[in-house]
Design a protein around this motif. Structure first.
Motif, PDB file in Angstrom:
ATOM      1  N   ILE A   1      -6.514  -7.305  -8.629  1.00 39.61           N
ATOM      2  CA  ILE A   1      -5.216  -6.955  -8.047  1.00 39.61           C
ATOM      3  C   ILE A   1      -5.323  -6.872  -6.519  1.00 39.61           C
ATOM      4  O   ILE A   1      -4.434  -7.311  -5.792  1.00 39.61           O
ATOM      5  N   ALA A   2      -6.457  -6.342  -6.041  1.00 38.80           N
ATOM      6  CA  ALA A   2      -6.653  -6.168  -4.595  1.00 38.80           C
ATOM      7  C   ALA A   2      -6.564  -7.487  -3.830  1.00 38.80           C
ATOM      8  O   ALA A   2      -6.295  -7.497  -2.625  1.00 38.80           O
ATOM      9  N   GLN A   3      -6.769  -8.608  -4.524  1.00 37.68           N
ATOM     10  CA  GLN A   3      -6.718  -9.908  -3.844  1.00 37.68           C
ATOM     11  C   GLN A   3      -5.336 -10.226  -3.311  1.00 37.68           C
ATOM     12  O   GLN A   3      -5.188 -11.034  -2.399  1.00 37.68           O
ATOM     13  N   VAL A   4      -4.300  -9.626  -3.907  1.00 38.00           N
ATOM     14  CA  VAL A   4      -2.950  -9.884  -3.397  1.00 38.00           C
ATOM     15  C   VAL A   4      -2.418  -8.702  -2.584  1.00 38.00           C
ATOM     16  O   VAL A   4      -1.252  -8.672  -2.218  1.00 38.00           O
TER      17      VAL A   4
ATOM     18  N   PHE B   1      -4.415 -10.217   5.037  1.00 36.46           N
ATOM     19  CA  PHE B   1      -4.870 -10.801   3.780  1.00 36.46           C
ATOM     20  C   PHE B   1      -6.176 -11.546   4.023  1.00 36.46           C
ATOM     21  O   PHE B   1      -6.383 -12.129   5.076  1.00 36.46           O
TER      22      PHE B   1
ATOM     23  N   ILE C   1      -1.901  -0.722  -3.184  1.00 34.81           N
ATOM     24  CA  ILE C   1      -2.791  -0.887  -4.343  1.00 34.81           C
ATOM     25  C   ILE C   1      -2.409   0.086  -5.453  1.00 34.81           C
ATOM     26  O   ILE C   1      -2.377  -0.280  -6.627  1.00 34.81           O
TER      27      ILE C   1
ATOM     28  N   PHE D   1      -6.912 -12.962 -14.688  1.00 33.12           N
ATOM     29  CA  PHE D   1      -7.820 -12.063 -13.981  1.00 33.12           C
ATOM     30  C   PHE D   1      -9.258 -12.587 -14.017  1.00 33.12           C
ATOM     31  O   PHE D   1      -9.985 -12.495 -13.039  1.00 33.12           O
TER      32      PHE D   1
END
Lengths: 183, 197
Positions: free
Chosen positions: A49-52, B29, B102, B122
């Motif tokens: 999730i952290a990738q986005v 990012f 997050i 994932f």
């Protein structure tokens, strides 16, 4: 006391995690597993999730683990504790930068830690790429593992080819699609 | 009269530091090189708080200090601009977006993570992250390996991390100590030894 424990653990990680970035993964993994805070299965979900999410993924890790242990206050304490050593070291080094830059002992220490950072990164690759799959099937030799290694290899090739410049975001979306198709 | 004016200017600067680093936090990012590009645009070109050479220095030091590289650079830029309070505001503002996003995103997505499609996605993403990590292995290799003994140290660290139960903190401290001792030895003998480059 949960809060004190969180604070001390993340303060420690912040103080010793030379190399930053992915090299911090082994520290998070060791601590959360040994304290029984978060399972590796859940942690790798957070990394995915952290990738986005923009920003340093160490903060993703500290706020998630902190939140899991002690709610929003836990998240805050873990993140602040993680940042205190970086912050202090950065302020001190900015103040005395001229002296530090030419000091051969400081340089010997900063250069001396780099090979260890390489080791941390290689072990991070294992923790994220191989270990979760190993925990599911309990064997290193399987069809899934072979597919995983091929996907990692292709990913690495794509990142290093010079023809097309690919942003991290595009890369992550592409790997998600590859995952859906091939697993 | 003058004091109030000075205070207004200081508050305005604090607000400016906060907004700038909050924005950087929202845009950061991809980590590493992507962040350098964003800092270049926001802090060097738009705000002119540091020049390009200073930023290069800041990024180089940020990577050698322990902890989060992004926090290190935010702290240093904030400190140059307005001392410890500037550094505090810059650091706080830069990690605020990540901190909340997050938790929010995890909260929203968590229920779906048992879905078979999401699970496969994932798996793919994590393999992609592994490729990204290997990529930083390659980049770090260039700065970390100056002598053959550095390769030995790196492999020792890897073996200890993967095959023993020794706590990662001790492994790092031991390996850093060995690396430090090795470099001290080379300083003392002043010889180049078995240098690769």
């Amino acid at each position: 006391m949960k809060f004190i424990e969180l604070f001390l653990v993340f303060l420690k990680i912040g103080a010793v995690s030379f190399g930053g970035g992915y090299a911090m993964i082994p520290f998070f993994e060791t601590e959360m597993v040994s304290h029984n805070w978060v399972s590796l299965t859940d942690y790798v979900k957070v990394i995915a999730i952290a990738q986005v999410v923009p920003g340093p993924f160490a903060v993703d890790s500290s706020s998630y683990i902190g939140f899991k242990v002690a709610g929003i206050l836990g998240a805050l304490i873990a993140t602040i504790a993680l940042c205190i050593p970086s912050f202090t070291a950065s302020v001190i080094i900015t103040k005395f930068y001229a002296q530090f830059k030419t000091n051969k002992y400081v340089n010997a220490l900063l250069m001396g830690v780099r090979p260890a950072v390489l080791g941390l990164l290689i072990s991070a690759a294992y923790i994220i790429g191989i270990k979760p799959l190993y925990q599911v099937s309990n064997t290193l030799i399987s069809w899934t593992m072979l597919k995983a290694i091929i996907v990692i290899g292709i990913g690495y090739y794509v990142l290093n080819q010079k023809k097309v410049k690919i942003g991290t975001f595009t890369f992550i979306v592409a790997t998600a699609v590859v995952g859906i198709i091939s697993f | 009269m003058y004091e109030t004016k000075g205070m207004v200017i200081t508050m305005k600067l604090f607000l400016e530091i906060f907004i700038t680093f909050f924005k950087i936090g929202c845009l950061a990012f991809g980590g590493g090189y992507a962040v350098i590009a964003i800092l270049q645009k926001e802090v060097v070109e738009l705000k002119q708080w540091v020049d390009n050479d200073e930023l290069t220095d800041i990024m180089a030091i940020s990577q050698t200090l322990p902890g989060i590289i992004f926090v290190n650079s935010a702290t240093m830029i904030g400190y140059r601009k307005k001392g410890v309070s500037g550094a505090l505001i810059a650091t706080f503002a830069s990690i605020l977006p990540t901190f909340f996003l997050i938790l929010l995103l995890t909260f929203v997505i968590w229920g779906f993570t048992d879905n078979i499609i999401v699970r496969k996605a994932f798996t793919g993403i994590l393999l992609g992250v592994t490729a990204l990590i290997l990529n930083s292995v390659k980049k770090t290799w260039k700065t970390a390996v100056k002598q053959y003994s550095d390769i030995v140290l790196a492999l020792m660290a890897t073996a200890l991390l993967l095959f023993t139960n020794v706590n990662v903190v001790y492994i790092l401290l031991i390996m850093a100590g060995l690396g430090f001792a090795k470099n001290l030895y080379y300083i003392r003998v002043e010889g180049k030894g078995n240098e690769i480059h």
